[in-house]
Motif scaffolding. Structure first.
Motif, PDB file in Angstrom:
ATOM      1  N   ARG A  46       0.827  -1.217   0.000  1.00 36.30           N
ATOM      2  CA  ARG A  46       0.000   0.000   0.000  1.00 36.30           C
ATOM      3  C   ARG A  46       0.854   1.256   0.000  1.00 36.30           C
ATOM      4  N   ARG A  47       1.937   1.230   0.764  1.00 35.79           N
ATOM      5  CA  ARG A  47       2.815   2.402   0.792  1.00 35.79           C
ATOM      6  C   ARG A  47       3.420   2.663  -0.582  1.00 35.79           C
ATOM      7  N   GLN A  48       3.677   1.585  -1.323  1.00 37.04           N
ATOM      8  CA  GLN A  48       4.246   1.715  -2.660  1.00 37.04           C
ATOM      9  C   GLN A  48       3.194   2.017  -3.724  1.00 37.04           C
ATOM     10  N   ARG A  49       1.924   1.745  -3.351  1.00 39.42           N
ATOM     11  CA  ARG A  49       0.818   1.806  -4.321  1.00 39.42           C
ATOM     12  C   ARG A  49       1.055   0.828  -5.460  1.00 39.42           C
ATOM     13  N   SER A  50       1.681  -0.274  -5.145  1.00 36.46           N
ATOM     14  CA  SER A  50       1.927  -1.298  -6.155  1.00 36.46           C
ATOM     15  C   SER A  50       2.262  -2.615  -5.460  1.00 36.46           C
ATOM     16  N   GLY A  51       2.145  -3.697  -6.203  1.00 35.86           N
ATOM     17  CA  GLY A  51       2.450  -5.025  -5.683  1.00 35.86           C
ATOM     18  C   GLY A  51       1.491  -6.039  -6.275  1.00 35.86           C
ATOM     19  N   SER A  80      -8.110  -0.954  -5.604  1.00 33.86           N
ATOM     20  CA  SER A  80      -8.193   0.466  -5.232  1.00 33.86           C
ATOM     21  C   SER A  80      -6.863   1.004  -4.724  1.00 33.86           C
ATOM     22  N   GLN A  81      -5.936   0.086  -4.387  1.00 33.73           N
ATOM     23  CA  GLN A  81      -4.634   0.490  -3.862  1.00 33.73           C
ATOM     24  C   GLN A  81      -3.503   0.273  -4.866  1.00 33.73           C
ATOM     25  N   GLY A  82      -3.860  -0.075  -6.088  1.00 29.78           N
ATOM     26  CA  GLY A  82      -2.836  -0.327  -7.103  1.00 29.78           C
ATOM     27  C   GLY A  82      -2.181  -1.686  -6.966  1.00 29.78           C
ATOM     28  N   ILE A  83      -2.820  -2.605  -6.238  1.00 27.85           N
ATOM     29  CA  ILE A  83      -2.266  -3.936  -5.972  1.00 27.85           C
ATOM     30  C   ILE A  83      -3.088  -4.970  -6.728  1.00 27.85           C
ATOM     31  N   ARG A  84      -2.419  -5.891  -7.420  1.00 29.15           N
ATOM     32  CA  ARG A  84      -3.093  -6.938  -8.179  1.00 29.15           C
ATOM     33  C   ARG A  84      -3.128  -8.249  -7.396  1.00 29.15           C
ATOM     34  N   VAL A  85      -4.149  -9.056  -7.644  1.00 26.94           N
ATOM     35  CA  VAL A  85      -4.265 -10.392  -7.073  1.00 26.94           C
ATOM     36  C   VAL A  85      -4.403 -11.386  -8.215  1.00 26.94           C
ATOM     37  N   ASP A 140       2.131 -10.254 -15.231  1.00 26.36           N
ATOM     38  CA  ASP A 140       1.024  -9.822 -16.085  1.00 26.36           C
ATOM     39  C   ASP A 140       0.316  -8.645 -15.424  1.00 26.36           C
ATOM     40  N   GLU A 141       0.359  -7.499 -16.055  1.00 24.40           N
ATOM     41  CA  GLU A 141      -0.227  -6.293 -15.476  1.00 24.40           C
ATOM     42  C   GLU A 141      -1.692  -6.094 -15.861  1.00 24.40           C
ATOM     43  N   SER A 142      -2.288  -7.125 -16.480  1.00 24.47           N
ATOM     44  CA  SER A 142      -3.698  -7.029 -16.841  1.00 24.47           C
ATOM     45  C   SER A 142      -4.573  -7.312 -15.621  1.00 24.47           C
ATOM     46  N   ASP A 143      -5.895  -7.212 -15.820  1.00 24.08           N
ATOM     47  CA  ASP A 143      -6.840  -7.486 -14.746  1.00 24.08           C
ATOM     48  C   ASP A 143      -7.184  -8.970 -14.627  1.00 24.08           C
ATOM     49  N   ARG A 144      -6.559  -9.828 -15.389  1.00 22.02           N
ATOM     50  CA  ARG A 144      -6.861 -11.259 -15.342  1.00 22.02           C
ATOM     51  C   ARG A 144      -6.616 -11.801 -13.939  1.00 22.02           C
TER      52      ARG A 144
END
Length: 284
Positions: free
Chosen positions: A121-126, A166-171, A237-241
């Motif tokens: 979250r601090r990075q807004r990525s992951g 919402s935090q720029g983090i993908r699952v 993979d930076e997609s929403d898949r």
């Protein structure tokens, strides 16, 4: 900037192959396992930190995350691979073993994810990559508790994906099938629950044993390295898949479960495995 991934359950199987795959791609890897003192080979890989992490031990989770941050400065991905299979009759399984299945496969995975999320979250990525199974899509006899744990991870991951977007983090969810060249099958065999005190199930279990023996004899089409390739693909993979089926052997059942009617799916399972709702399974 070199990216860093934390992988759980790296002493064998998918986890170990995943460490090699990321290291080969130039990533830093926090290779975590319950007994790192026994590990020798992974320590020699460049950019790999071998550390202790037991998903049932909160202190070890925090220590592993801290060690990774101290060594590499940041975490960019988490691969939740640690888990085990509990197979056998539900009625013959003790509540303690059922709880252990969920403590490791579900609550342990959640605990590691919870420890990493503040940094993401601090990075807004992951990216969080959860390894489930074909057993998280369809359930077979004697896999009720294992499937329940993997179904839980599937639902958890899908819901979590909406929150973390919402935090720029993908699952991501990676779904492998029966790959024989891992210690998972050995662990599953060790954990198999026998039902000597439940003779009513004897005919059913004999039939189930024959079915699974045939499945084990079938040639598997994937290796741990193949699954590690899918894990790496999902992570990068930076997609929403959300879901990635990792082995060809489960594709027909996954397709039937997700893309056909309930009636068609159940008919296929009865035909393929010979399990019926009557008291005695059909003769071989």
């Amino acid at each position: 900037m070199t990216r860093t991934v934390l992988v759980t359950g790296t002493s064998t199987g998918f986890g170990r192959a995943t460490v090699h795959r990321f290291a080969r791609a130039g990533w830093n890897v926090v290779a975590s396992m319950r007994s790192p003192d026994r590990e020798t080979e992974l320590r020699d890989l460049p950019g790999v930190l071998v550390t202790r992490l037991d998903v049932q031990d909160a202190a070890s989770i925090d220590a592993a995350v801290a060690a990774g941050l101290d060594r590499f400065g940041r975490l960019d991905a988490l691969v939740n691979n640690a888990g085990f299979g509990l197979f056998g009759l539900f009625e013959a399984t003790s509540p303690a073993k059922a709880r252990e299945q969920f403590d490791v496969n579900v609550f342990g995975l959640m605990a590691v994810t919870r420890a990493v999320l503040p940094h993401f979250r601090r990075q807004r990525s992951g990216v969080v990559v959860n390894i489930t199974s074909g057993a998280g899509v369809f359930a077979l006899p004697t896999s009720s508790l294992y499937s329940a744990s993997k179904f839980a991870v599937e639902g958890f991951s899908e819901g979590l994906a909406w929150e973390l977007a919402s935090q720029g983090i993908r699952v991501k969810l990676v779904e492998p099938g029966g790959v024989l060249a891992t210690r998972f099958g050995q662990r599953a065999g060790e954990e198999a629950v026998h039902a000597a005190d439940l003779p009513d199930y004897a005919a059913f279990l004999a039939h189930a044993g024959a079915v699974f023996e045939r499945l084990r004899d079938d040639r598997r089409l994937a290796t741990p390295e193949d699954v590690a390739d899918v894990i790496f693909t999902a992570t990068t993979d930076e997609s929403d898949r959300l879901r990635y089926v990792a082995t060809p052997d489960i594709v027909p059942l996954v397709t039937a479960r997700r893309e056909t009617s309930e009636e068609a799916y159940m008919a296929l399972m009865r035909e393929r495995f010979g399990f019926r709702g009557d008291a005695a399974p059909p003769a071989e």
